[in-house]
Design an enzyme around this catalytic site. Structure first.
Site, PDB file in Angstrom:
ATOM      1  N   LYS A   1      18.447  10.585 -72.612  1.00 56.93           N
ATOM      2  CA  LYS A   1      19.641  10.801 -71.773  1.00 56.93           C
ATOM      3  C   LYS A   1      19.654   9.842 -70.577  1.00 56.93           C
ATOM      4  O   LYS A   1      18.585   9.549 -70.019  1.00 56.93           O
ATOM      5  CB  LYS A   1      19.588  12.259 -71.277  1.00 56.93           C
ATOM      6  CG  LYS A   1      20.754  12.687 -70.435  1.00 56.93           C
ATOM      7  CD  LYS A   1      20.560  14.110 -69.924  1.00 56.93           C
ATOM      8  CE  LYS A   1      20.312  14.122 -68.440  1.00 56.93           C
ATOM      9  NZ  LYS A   1      20.424  15.409 -67.776  1.00 56.93           N
TER      10      LYS A   1
ATOM     11  N   LYS B   1      11.196  18.209 -67.576  1.00 56.37           N
ATOM     12  CA  LYS B   1      10.911  17.891 -66.173  1.00 56.37           C
ATOM     13  C   LYS B   1       9.457  18.176 -65.834  1.00 56.37           C
ATOM     14  O   LYS B   1       8.873  17.499 -65.004  1.00 56.37           O
ATOM     15  CB  LYS B   1      11.866  18.651 -65.240  1.00 56.37           C
ATOM     16  CG  LYS B   1      13.280  18.103 -65.331  1.00 56.37           C
ATOM     17  CD  LYS B   1      14.108  18.258 -64.089  1.00 56.37           C
ATOM     18  CE  LYS B   1      15.411  17.480 -64.231  1.00 56.37           C
ATOM     19  NZ  LYS B   1      16.367  17.683 -63.171  1.00 56.37           N
TER      20      LYS B   1
ATOM     21  N   LYS C   1      20.018  10.167 -63.462  1.00 52.64           N
ATOM     22  CA  LYS C   1      20.053   9.511 -62.149  1.00 52.64           C
ATOM     23  C   LYS C   1      18.651   9.284 -61.591  1.00 52.64           C
ATOM     24  O   LYS C   1      18.471   8.411 -60.759  1.00 52.64           O
ATOM     25  CB  LYS C   1      20.945  10.273 -61.165  1.00 52.64           C
ATOM     26  CG  LYS C   1      20.605  11.726 -60.938  1.00 52.64           C
ATOM     27  CD  LYS C   1      21.482  12.298 -59.845  1.00 52.64           C
ATOM     28  CE  LYS C   1      22.393  13.409 -60.284  1.00 52.64           C
ATOM     29  NZ  LYS C   1      21.719  14.642 -60.727  1.00 52.64           N
TER      30      LYS C   1
HETATM   31  N1  AQP Z   1      23.719  11.427 -69.461  1.00 54.80           N
HETATM   32  C1  AQP Z   1      24.610  12.398 -69.309  1.00 54.80           C
HETATM   33  N2  AQP Z   1      25.644  12.519 -70.179  1.00 54.80           N
HETATM   34  C2  AQP Z   1      26.572  13.494 -70.028  1.00 54.80           C
HETATM   35  N3  AQP Z   1      26.543  14.390 -69.005  1.00 54.80           N
HETATM   36  C3  AQP Z   1      25.533  14.292 -68.120  1.00 54.80           C
HETATM   37  N4  AQP Z   1      25.212  15.006 -67.025  1.00 54.80           N
HETATM   38  C4  AQP Z   1      24.095  14.504 -66.458  1.00 54.80           C
HETATM   39  N5  AQP Z   1      23.662  13.454 -67.167  1.00 54.80           N
HETATM   40  C5  AQP Z   1      24.526  13.312 -68.213  1.00 54.80           C
HETATM   41  C6  AQP Z   1      25.997  16.135 -66.532  1.00 54.80           C
HETATM   42  O1  AQP Z   1      26.213  15.945 -65.139  1.00 54.80           O
HETATM   43  C7  AQP Z   1      26.271  17.225 -64.521  1.00 54.80           C
HETATM   44  C8  AQP Z   1      25.433  17.218 -63.301  1.00 54.80           C
HETATM   45  O2  AQP Z   1      24.080  17.032 -63.664  1.00 54.80           O
HETATM   46  P1  AQP Z   1      22.972  17.470 -62.643  1.00 54.80           P
HETATM   47  O3  AQP Z   1      23.081  16.680 -61.426  1.00 54.80           O
HETATM   48  O4  AQP Z   1      23.032  18.937 -62.444  1.00 54.80           O
HETATM   49  O5  AQP Z   1      21.606  17.225 -63.298  1.00 54.80           O
HETATM   50  P2  AQP Z   1      21.088  16.671 -64.613  1.00 54.80           P
HETATM   51  O6  AQP Z   1      21.804  17.198 -65.817  1.00 54.80           O
HETATM   52  O7  AQP Z   1      19.625  16.903 -64.587  1.00 54.80           O
HETATM   53  O8  AQP Z   1      21.485  15.151 -64.422  1.00 54.80           O
HETATM   54  P3  AQP Z   1      20.537  13.941 -64.242  1.00 54.80           P
HETATM   55  O9  AQP Z   1      21.392  12.774 -63.967  1.00 54.80           O
HETATM   56  O10 AQP Z   1      19.626  13.840 -65.443  1.00 54.80           O
HETATM   57  O11 AQP Z   1      19.741  14.316 -62.932  1.00 54.80           O
HETATM   58  P4  AQP Z   1      18.202  14.250 -62.662  1.00 54.80           P
HETATM   59  O12 AQP Z   1      17.773  12.876 -63.068  1.00 54.80           O
HETATM   60  O13 AQP Z   1      18.063  14.526 -61.208  1.00 54.80           O
HETATM   61  O14 AQP Z   1      17.596  15.313 -63.501  1.00 54.80           O
HETATM   62  C9  AQP Z   1      25.849  18.260 -65.546  1.00 54.80           C
HETATM   63  O15 AQP Z   1      27.000  18.915 -66.047  1.00 54.80           O
HETATM   64  C10 AQP Z   1      25.209  17.442 -66.614  1.00 54.80           C
HETATM   65  O16 AQP Z   1      25.366  18.043 -67.884  1.00 54.80           O
END
Ligand code: AQP
Length: 332
Positions: free
Chosen positions: A197, A115, A200
């Site tokens: 990965k 990040k 969002k």
């Molecule tokens: N691609 C993924 N595959 C499997 N699990 C995923 N998670 C996120 N992306 C994947 C799981 O979703 C839960 C919530 O995630 P989060 O909102 O806490 O943040 P994150 O992991 O940082 O998800 P994003 O989508 O990548 O958000 P941004 O883009 O804002 O950083 C967690 O249990 C995560 O493991």
């Protein structure tokens, strides 16, 4: 464990529209625990501000994320669903845990490295100490299991180290939590770059399938998914795009990779991509419909937020009180 009941805890950031990665890696698995565990599922808005957010979007997505929890099958009578900033003990315990977390430990977190390279103009202290806030989230509820995607495993492991360190100094304070990584949806990859990965916050909307995408959009995105120059649907080390599509298909249908390979034997990638799009869109259709109904009733969602915050605060207060007492803070 709280009152002899095992506890499950997890959260999702309202930092963007939720993806099928969030769904398959996390939310879909949350309801599995509702029967056996006392479950807390949080909309972690305080985590979301480690990256700049537009206030109106953050507010809207907080409602949307809570509505998605319910639309994905979490019964608010069986699970404590709440918003992190409504329970002030999270931020208070996070400060305390910061004093029991080492700079070196936080520096090793891969999400911080990722990040901070993505947001090089805003490498703030919150981004760095994100894992201690996450540890506070988990430890406040004396959590036994944390269902997360594999990307969050490192943070849960750090949470365990912090809790063990704290317990050594002040015995029997925290339950040591276990991460639970669902085998099937552990890491859903981007459709545009399957070595990355699915996130969002990805700026390329075609790389990501959102839970609320309509059927045509879902199918179009899968049709455009990056694969390779081979034509055989089979799981292999170097076929990142196909492996990802097979994982998604397997998550939605429950079929094994062997079964998928047999089903698409002699058929091309085009037919396979269409099938993945269809099973995904069909599985998400009832979620979309329920989500729309819930969002139309803001008063109901607010009543859930209030109920969830009251329930969560009761548990959070007890743990924070215990921690403060052990540390030597004066109670008045
Ligand atoms: N691609 C993924 N595959 C499997 N699990 C995923 N998670 C996120 N992306 C994947 C799981 O979703 C839960 C919530 O995630 P989060 O909102 O806490 O943040 P994150 O992991 O940082 O998800 P994003 O989508 O990548 O958000 P941004 O883009 O804002 O950083 C967690 O249990 C995560 O493991």
């Amino acid at each position: 464990m709280f009152n002899n009941q095992l506890v499950s805890y997890s959260g999702v950031q309202p930092s963007g529209n939720l993806t099928i990665g969030n769904y398959l890696g996390a939310i879909k698995n949350f309801s599995i625990y509702s029967e056996k565990y006392k479950c807390f599922y949080c909309v972690v808005d305080e985590h979301a501000i480690t990256v700049r957010q537009v206030p109106a979007d953050l507010r809207r997505r907080t409602y949307e994320t809570l509505a998605l929890y319910v639309a994905c099958g979490l019964d608010p009578d069986k699970n404590t669903l709440y918003v992190q900033s409504h329970v002030h003990e999270h931020a208070e315990l996070a400060w305390i845990l910061n004093c029991y977390t080492m700079f070196g430990e936080l520096s090793r977190m891969t999400q911080f490295k990722d990040k901070s390279s993505k947001h090089s103009d805003n490498i703030n202290a919150g981004l760095f100490t994100y894992p201690t806030l996450m540890a506070a989230d988990i430890l406040l509820y004396q959590t036994d299991v944390v269902p997360v995607g594999v990307d969050q495993k490192q943070h849960v492991e750090l949470c365990r180290d912090i809790a063990e360190r704290f317990n050594q100094l002040y015995p029997d304070t925290f339950t040591i939590p276990e991460p639970i990584i669902s085998k099937s949806g552990m890491k859903i990859m981007s459709l545009a770059d399957p070595t990355k990965k699915m996130s969002k916050s990805d700026e390329n909307v075609n790389a990501v399938v959102y839970i609320l995408d309509d059927k045509d959009t879902v199918i179009r995105k899968f049709k455009r998914a990056v694969t390779d120059s081979d034509t055989v649907v089979r799981f292999a080390e170097d076929k990142h795009g196909i492996n990802n599509l097979m994982t998604i298909y397997s998550c939605f249908t429950g079929k094994t990779f062997d079964e998928i390979e047999k089903e698409f034997d002699g058929k091309g990638y085009g037919e396979f991509k269409l099938a993945v799009g269809e099973v995904c869109a069909d599985a998400l259709a009832p979620v979309r419909q329920r989500h729309a109904e819930l969002l139309a009733d803001k008063a109901y969602l607010e009543s859930l937020m209030k109920k969830g915050a009251e329930e969560a605060s009761y548990y959070a207060r007890r743990t924070l009180g215990k921690v403060q007492k052990k540390l030597g803070f004066v109670k008045i």
